[in-house]
Design an enzyme around this catalytic site. Sequence first.
Site, mmCIF file in Angstrom:
data_model
loop_
_atom_site.group_PDB
_atom_site.id
_atom_site.type_symbol
_atom_site.label_atom_id
_atom_site.label_comp_id
_atom_site.label_asym_id
_atom_site.label_seq_id
_atom_site.Cartn_x
_atom_site.Cartn_y
_atom_site.Cartn_z
ATOM 1 N N ARG A 65 -19.357 -3.664 -7.769
ATOM 2 C CA ARG A 65 -19.129 -3.084 -6.832
ATOM 3 C C ARG A 65 -18.042 -3.467 -5.699
ATOM 4 O O ARG A 65 -17.651 -3.144 -4.895
ATOM 5 C CB ARG A 65 -19.465 -1.388 -6.475
ATOM 6 C CG ARG A 65 -20.016 -0.581 -6.786
ATOM 7 C CD ARG A 65 -20.567 0.817 -6.843
ATOM 8 N NE ARG A 65 -21.323 1.802 -7.800
ATOM 9 C CZ ARG A 65 -22.262 2.008 -8.590
ATOM 10 N NH1 ARG A 65 -22.906 1.535 -7.461
ATOM 11 N NH2 ARG A 65 -21.840 2.779 -8.973
ATOM 12 N N GLU A 120 9.824 -17.225 -3.129
ATOM 13 C CA GLU A 120 9.291 -15.826 -2.133
ATOM 14 C C GLU A 120 9.398 -17.080 -0.593
ATOM 15 O O GLU A 120 9.119 -15.608 -0.070
ATOM 16 C CB GLU A 120 7.724 -16.407 -2.439
ATOM 17 C CG GLU A 120 7.344 -15.762 -3.754
ATOM 18 C CD GLU A 120 7.484 -14.048 -4.158
ATOM 19 O OE1 GLU A 120 7.864 -13.572 -2.832
ATOM 20 O OE2 GLU A 120 7.705 -13.497 -4.896
ATOM 21 N N ARG A 137 4.934 -2.423 4.735
ATOM 22 C CA ARG A 137 4.220 -3.639 3.315
ATOM 23 C C ARG A 137 5.311 -4.209 2.492
ATOM 24 O O ARG A 137 5.566 -4.649 1.482
ATOM 25 C CB ARG A 137 3.009 -3.654 2.663
ATOM 26 C CG ARG A 137 2.431 -4.677 1.917
ATOM 27 C CD ARG A 137 1.126 -4.636 1.528
ATOM 28 N NE ARG A 137 0.956 -5.998 0.587
ATOM 29 C CZ ARG A 137 -0.521 -6.490 0.412
ATOM 30 N NH1 ARG A 137 -1.657 -5.399 1.047
ATOM 31 N NH2 ARG A 137 -0.523 -7.019 -0.500
ATOM 32 N N LYS A 184 -4.039 -8.242 -2.710
ATOM 33 C CA LYS A 184 -3.719 -7.479 -4.028
ATOM 34 C C LYS A 184 -4.406 -7.876 -5.631
ATOM 35 O O LYS A 184 -3.736 -9.581 -5.206
ATOM 36 C CB LYS A 184 -1.740 -7.180 -4.396
ATOM 37 C CG LYS A 184 -1.407 -6.084 -3.438
ATOM 38 C CD LYS A 184 0.181 -5.387 -3.354
ATOM 39 C CE LYS A 184 1.069 -4.942 -2.677
ATOM 40 N NZ LYS A 184 2.526 -4.848 -2.985
ATOM 41 N N LYS A 213 3.202 -13.209 6.224
ATOM 42 C CA LYS A 213 2.504 -12.292 5.588
ATOM 43 C C LYS A 213 1.605 -11.373 5.887
ATOM 44 O O LYS A 213 2.020 -10.195 5.779
ATOM 45 C CB LYS A 213 2.297 -12.930 3.838
ATOM 46 C CG LYS A 213 1.294 -11.355 3.075
ATOM 47 C CD LYS A 213 1.983 -12.074 1.966
ATOM 48 C CE LYS A 213 1.392 -10.949 0.831
ATOM 49 N NZ LYS A 213 1.093 -10.876 -0.601
ATOM 50 N N HIS A 229 11.851 -7.370 -10.966
ATOM 51 C CA HIS A 229 11.428 -6.905 -12.164
ATOM 52 C C HIS A 229 11.540 -5.834 -12.727
ATOM 53 O O HIS A 229 11.957 -6.082 -14.419
ATOM 54 C CB HIS A 229 10.928 -5.462 -11.519
ATOM 55 C CG HIS A 229 9.111 -5.412 -10.169
ATOM 56 N ND1 HIS A 229 9.159 -5.284 -9.892
ATOM 57 C CD2 HIS A 229 8.646 -7.548 -10.391
ATOM 58 C CE1 HIS A 229 7.878 -6.194 -8.897
ATOM 59 N NE2 HIS A 229 7.913 -7.321 -9.097
ATOM 60 N N HIS A 244 13.001 -7.246 -5.187
ATOM 61 C CA HIS A 244 12.054 -7.551 -6.594
ATOM 62 C C HIS A 244 12.074 -6.077 -7.485
ATOM 63 O O HIS A 244 11.465 -5.865 -8.056
ATOM 64 C CB HIS A 244 10.254 -6.963 -5.756
ATOM 65 C CG HIS A 244 9.728 -8.476 -5.190
ATOM 66 N ND1 HIS A 244 10.074 -8.928 -4.463
ATOM 67 C CD2 HIS A 244 8.524 -9.152 -5.630
ATOM 68 C CE1 HIS A 244 9.235 -10.418 -4.639
ATOM 69 N NE2 HIS A 244 8.163 -9.938 -5.363
ATOM 70 N N GLU A 284 0.049 -0.581 1.430
ATOM 71 C CA GLU A 284 1.105 -0.462 1.093
ATOM 72 C C GLU A 284 1.607 0.659 1.166
ATOM 73 O O GLU A 284 2.445 1.427 0.382
ATOM 74 C CB GLU A 284 2.017 -1.080 0.151
ATOM 75 C CG GLU A 284 3.650 -1.527 -0.037
ATOM 76 C CD GLU A 284 3.846 -2.237 -1.485
ATOM 77 O OE1 GLU A 284 3.251 -2.978 -1.540
ATOM 78 O OE2 GLU A 284 4.468 -1.337 -2.081
ATOM 79 N N ASN A 335 8.346 -6.364 -0.699
ATOM 80 C CA ASN A 335 8.904 -6.974 -2.139
ATOM 81 C C ASN A 335 10.856 -7.319 -1.528
ATOM 82 O O ASN A 335 11.390 -6.759 -3.003
ATOM 83 C CB ASN A 335 8.344 -4.975 -2.779
ATOM 84 C CG ASN A 335 7.615 -5.104 -3.005
ATOM 85 O OD1 ASN A 335 6.767 -6.005 -3.431
ATOM 86 N ND2 ASN A 335 6.734 -3.229 -2.825
ATOM 87 N N HIS A 357 9.203 -15.251 -12.010
ATOM 88 C CA HIS A 357 9.096 -14.442 -11.591
ATOM 89 C C HIS A 357 10.373 -15.199 -10.091
ATOM 90 O O HIS A 357 10.620 -13.635 -9.736
ATOM 91 C CB HIS A 357 7.498 -14.074 -10.798
ATOM 92 C CG HIS A 357 7.557 -12.888 -9.875
ATOM 93 N ND1 HIS A 357 7.558 -10.690 -9.805
ATOM 94 C CD2 HIS A 357 7.096 -12.778 -8.413
ATOM 95 C CE1 HIS A 357 7.690 -10.870 -8.486
ATOM 96 N NE2 HIS A 357 7.349 -11.719 -7.926
HETATM 97 N N1 GLY Z 1 3.514 -9.140 -3.216
HETATM 98 C C1 GLY Z 1 3.465 -8.561 -1.902
HETATM 99 C C2 GLY Z 1 2.578 -8.055 -1.514
HETATM 100 O O1 GLY Z 1 1.472 -8.546 -1.518
HETATM 101 O O2 GLY Z 1 2.367 -6.989 -1.018
#
Ligand code: GLY
Length: 371
Positions: free
Chosen positions: A122, A186, A242, A144, A228, A253, A249, A238, A246, A267
Site C-alpha cells: 500500500r 519538453e 497542471r 505521475k 514543473k 498523443h 500533447h 491535475e 500538456n 514522445h
Molecule cells: N507530464 C505531465 C505531468 O506530469 O503532468
Amino acid sequence: MTETVHVPLGERAYDIHIGTGIIASAGEWISPLLSRPRVAIVTDAMVGDLHLDALTRALDAESIDSVSLRLPAGEATKGWPQFTRTVEWLLENRIERRDVVIALGGGVVGDLVGFAAAVLRRGVRFVQIPTSLLAQVDSSVGGKTGINAPQGKNLIGAFHQPSMVLADIGALETLTPRDFLAGYGEVVKYGLLGDSAFFEWLEANGPALAAGDVDARTYAVRRSCEMKAEIVVRDETEQGDRALLNLGHTFCHALEAATGYSSDLLHGEGVAIGCALAFELSARLGLCSQEDPSRVRAHLTSMGMKTDLSDIDANLPGADVLLDLMGQDKKVVDGQLRFILARGIGRAFVTSDAPRDVVHKLLAEVLPTPG
Ligand code: GLY
C-alpha cells in the site's frame, strides 16, 4: 556544484538535486532517508550497463546494501508483465513499508517503478534517479506513475510522489543526439507555456546545451524543474492548471498513436511538433500573433528538431483520423477536447473552446500530401 529545487507538497515534500557526479555520491544523498541500510534498485538493461555499477559503489561507500533488477529496455516494458515481475521481485527481496526503492533510468523505468512503489504494501517510498533529459525535466518530477494498457498509454497508474530526485547532468552525456533533442522538446515546452525569458534564453543557449555545456544543461534542468514544481504544487492531481504541462500533447498523443508508439516518433519529438501546432492554432484563432508560431518553429528547426508533420518518417492518416485519435486523449472531459493554447510565448492556458473545424482545417493543411 549541485543545485536544489524544493517541491513543497506538505508531508509529501521533497528535493530535486541537480548537478554532475550525483550518481557517484548517491549514497550520501539517500542515506538520511533510510531506516535500515538496504535498498532495492530497478533499472533497465541499457541504463544498468552504463550506471548501475557507479550507483552500487556509491551505496557501498555509505555501507548501504543493495539488490538490483534489470528490466528490458524500451516502451514495451511499461505494461503488466514487467510490472508484476517488479512487484513480486520487490516482495521476494523483502522490501518493507519503511524501505526505499530506487528507479534508475528514463521515463519507462521511473513510471513503472513509481507505480510499483505506490502499490507495494500500500505504498513504499521511492527515489528517482532519472538518466534521460526527458525524465530529468518531466517524468521524474510530480508523482505521475503508471504503465500502459492495450487501450492507451499511461492509462493505469497512481499519483505517488518520490521522496527525492537525483538528476545527474553527467548521465546526459550517454544519450544519443536524437534522445537528447527529444528531451529538449519538453524543455522548450516550459518556456513556451510560462516563461518567455526562459524561451529567449533557450534560443540563445540551445546550441550550447546540445553541444554538452554542463552549466547550460544544469540551468535548463533546474529552470524546467522549478516550473514543473510550481505547477504541481498548485494542482497536484491535475484538476486544472497542471494540464498546462500538456502543451503540445493533444497533437502529440494523436501522432504517437498514428505512428504506433514506434521509434518513428519519440514522445519529445511529438511534443515539439505539437507545441508548434498549438501555437499555429492559437494564431489562427486570433489569440497570438502570427510571429509567435514562426518563432517557435524557427527555434526548433535551428536545433535540428522535427518541427513539421512532414519531418515524421512514416505515413500519417488524414485529418479526420488524427482528430478522432485526439478524441481518445486522456484530457477529454465529457467528450470535449481540451487544448492548451497560448496568448503569446510564455502565456499558455487550458481551454475546451478550440472549434473542431479550425483544428481540422489546420491538420488538413499541414499534413504532407501523399505520393
Ligand atoms: N507530464 C505531465 C505531468 O506530469 O503532468
